[in-house]
Design an enzyme around this catalytic site. Structure first.
Site, mmCIF file in Angstrom:
data_model
loop_
_atom_site.group_PDB
_atom_site.id
_atom_site.type_symbol
_atom_site.label_atom_id
_atom_site.label_comp_id
_atom_site.label_asym_id
_atom_site.label_seq_id
_atom_site.Cartn_x
_atom_site.Cartn_y
_atom_site.Cartn_z
ATOM 1 N N HIS B 261 0.854 -1.191 0.000
ATOM 2 C CA HIS B 261 0.000 0.000 0.000
ATOM 3 C C HIS B 261 0.889 1.239 0.000
ATOM 4 C CE1 HIS B 261 -3.416 -2.401 2.205
ATOM 5 N NE2 HIS B 261 -3.421 -2.605 0.914
ATOM 6 N N ILE B 416 4.065 0.445 5.364
ATOM 7 C CA ILE B 416 4.343 -0.593 6.367
ATOM 8 C C ILE B 416 3.480 -1.814 6.069
ATOM 9 C CG2 ILE B 416 2.649 0.219 8.066
ATOM 10 C CD1 ILE B 416 4.736 -0.461 10.252
ATOM 11 N N HIS B 417 2.704 -1.753 4.987
ATOM 12 C CA HIS B 417 1.819 -2.860 4.600
ATOM 13 C C HIS B 417 2.406 -3.567 3.385
ATOM 14 C CE1 HIS B 417 -1.716 -0.238 6.300
ATOM 15 N NE2 HIS B 417 -0.918 -0.701 7.250
ATOM 16 N N LEU B 418 2.987 -4.732 3.600
ATOM 17 C CA LEU B 418 3.545 -5.524 2.507
ATOM 18 C C LEU B 418 2.952 -6.927 2.564
ATOM 19 C CD1 LEU B 418 6.342 -4.069 4.101
ATOM 20 C CD2 LEU B 418 6.999 -4.266 1.713
#
Lengths: 133, 478
Positions: B261, B416-418
């Site tokens: 994201h 921080i969204h993977l």
């Protein structure tokens, strides 16, 4: 993985270079020509250097090399704060990728670390009160 | 040296903690290995320099390669990402989960079958709303959205607000894995080995027999240990999990489809005070454009303001002095680029290549336009410019011009969204693991973290990681 330990003379040279850049970035942040009485500078430089060496090794190697090269021209850390600020400003205007990464790292991290150090030591309000409008 | 366990769990973030907790409580002999150290929850203030040193991989300085470098954060400590993120909790939309099921042919998967797992997560990990209303930054976001006719919603958090007074727990109530599922796992007999890095998995045909690890000793040395295990769950996150699989010889659809994201942040300055850091992370988000586009506010301490204000110094100095009138706001979108994760030879670092696509830039531009409109409607005097060297934005026309043409490579983009780097499903042509996380071609090697997602959850992913991990480990337990 942090960069492997560097030889002591290189570390000493790097410390001077990072301190010189950190001071210039803080002077820019505060818009001052001198940093007399400004707290937290030593800690800021120390943390900034540990951040530099703690980056992924493929980034850190290039950044350390650029930092040492930057110091060699001058030497940067011995220039006046105003001259250091002007030299950094010239560097920012160059479109070269590695140099952009170099200035972005210091432009972002040095202020973040400086204000973090002051926040932790309880000196933030005092320094903010002295920030010129 | 050799150690043994029924179950070896690699990684102690949400996926690993859930796996270890339920397996240990079912009576299995569980060993959790974690590359980072154990830090008590109160060892450093949230989002502080000390926390970054302790709990972030590389102090938070990881970047992707591509047209635009994207800074990504990974936790590297007991509890993983749950120790450092904003702790926001969502259930994904039912349509998102249904799309995942269709996309990769996941058996026994969908909104209905996952509901009990989400309910258990909400109960066991203390998902709560604020008990006494929201802080000033959230109220401002609500007001601006209201002016625009858009909906907002308070997002629940993995948080405890217990204590006296309306501000109880706001800064200290994080319910991360190190204070929820990891202690439960340990109480049920699991063993935890922090500061232990897995070198590679050991394999005998279709069976994984264990792993070779390197562990920090009390004397400050590193020792190599072989761990023999009947089953292995890899839960090291969307970058480290595919790295370990690939260096252990598992490459089929591994590390080829990373998604994230992308997020840009701007600062906005108002006429009145709106920033009160004693409220912690503002939890209001604009709902109107989900899925696909999320707008919200960030924790806005002076150091963070300095980080995100950009280089327009005249504006920056004034904002820092009047920091209570200035806040950080974000646009997060569902990225469309697929990333590859490989190891760089000799340096033991991942090379993450991921394009920020033209579609991503268009979405970020749309988000920036809407966020700016909201902030001006809420009374903002000026917005920082996310483009390097850009001047502050003071008018709707300046905002529209910027949003129409966000430039590649000249903005600070972070995430921080993977996820999605080891996708699950029965369609082996496009997945690396089966419907319950077992790596194709193996009998006893499982993945149980955000790597498994076939695509973006379109929301903060921790709740989905926990629910899917719970589903998978209960299936493994039978």
């Amino acid at each position: 993985m942090p960069l492997s330990p560097l030889p002591a003379p290189v570390v000493a040279r790097l410390a001077r270079a990072v301190r010189g850049i950190a001071e210039a970035e803080v002077a820019e942040e505060l818009d001052r020509s001198d940093l007399l009485g400004v707290p937290g500078l030593e800690e800021t430089a120390h943390v900034l250097q540990s951040r530099l060496l703690g980056m992924p090794r493929h980034f850190a190697a290039g950044m350390v090399a650029l930092t040492l090269a930057f110091e060699a021209a001058g030497p940067f850390s011995e220039l006046s704060l105003d001259r250091r600020r002007r030299r950094l400003a010239r560097l920012r205007s160059l479109p070269l990728g590695p140099l952009k990464n170099f200035t972005t790292f210091y432009d972002k991290m040095a202020p973040f670390i400086f204000w973090s150090v002051l926040e932790e030591s309880g000196e933030l309000d005092q320094v903010l009160a002295g920030v010129s409008r | 040296m050799t150690e043994r366990a029924d179950l070896l769990v690699i990684g102690s973030g949400p996926g690993g903690a859930m796996t270890a907790c339920l397996a240990a409580e079912a009576g299995r002999d569980v060993l959790i290995v974690e590359e980072g150290a154990f830090w008590p929850i109160d060892s450093a203030p949230s989002f502080s320099l000390a926390e970054m040193d302790q709990k972030y991989r590389n102090g938070g300085l990881n970047v992707t390669f591509g047209g635009t470098s994207i800074t990504y954060l990974e936790g590297r400590c007991v509890g993983g990402g749950s120790e450092i993120n904003a702790a926001l909790y969502h259930r994904p939309l039912a349509s998102t989960l249904a799309e995942w099921r269709e996309q990769t042919d996941i058996e026994d998967f969908g909104p209905d079958s996952l509901t009990p797992h989400f309910e258990a997560v909400e109960r066991d990990c203390e998902v709560n709303l604020l008990p006494y209303g929201n802080g000033p930054a959230s109220a401002l976001l609500q007001r601006g959205a209201g002016e625009m006719g858009w909906s907002t919603r308070e997002i629940a958090r993995f948080w405890s607000y217990e204590g006296e007074g309306p501000r109880a727990g706001l800064l200290t109530g994080r319910r991360s894995m190190s204070v929820t599922l990891i202690p439960r796992a340990l109480a049920a007999g699991a063993r935890l080995s922090p500061q232990t890095r897995v070198i590679r998995l050991l394999r005998n045909g279709r069976r994984i027999t264990g792993a070779v690890v390197e562990r920090g000793t009390a004397e400050g040395h590193r020792e190599r240990v072989t761990i023999e295990a009947r089953d292995v769950f890899v839960c090291a996150g969307a970058v480290q999990t595919p790295r370990l699989l690939r260096r252990s010889g598992f490459t089929h659809n591994v590390g080829n489809s990373l998604q994230l994201h992308p997020m840009i942040r701007i600062t906005a300055r108002f006429r009145e005070d709106m920033n009160d850091t004693s409220w912690g992370v503002p939890t209001e988000q604009v709902d109107q454009f989900k899925p696909g586009l999320t707008l919200g506010c960030s924790y806005s301490s002076v150091p963070h303001l300095a980080l995100w204000m950009g280089a327009e110094l005249g504006n920056k100095r004034a904002q820092l002095r009047d920091w209570k009138r200035t806040g950080i706001f974000y646009v997060a979108v569902v990225g469309t680029g697929l990333g590859k994760i490989r190891d760089i030879p000799l340096v033991n670092e991942p090379l993450v290549r991921l394009p920020l696509t033209a579609a991503d830039l268009a979405r970020l531009g749309e988000g920036l336009l809407r966020l700016g409109q909201l902030l001006f409607a809420a009374g903002a005097e000026a917005l920082s410019n996310p483009v390097e060297g850009g001047q502050p934005i003071r008018t709707a026309a300046e905002l529209e011009a910027l949003a129409r043409a966000l430039p590649q490579g000249k903005m600070a983009v972070s995430t921080i969204h993977l996820f999605s780097s080891v996708p699950m499903g029965q369609n082996e042509a496009v997945t690396a693991a089966d419907s319950h996380g077992r790596v194709h071609g193996t009998d006893n090697l499982f993945v149980n973290d955000a790597s498994l997602f076939p695509a973006s959850p379109a929301v903060n992913p921790q709740g989905t990681v926990l629910a899917v991990a719970r589903r998978n480990v209960l299936h493994w337990l039978g």
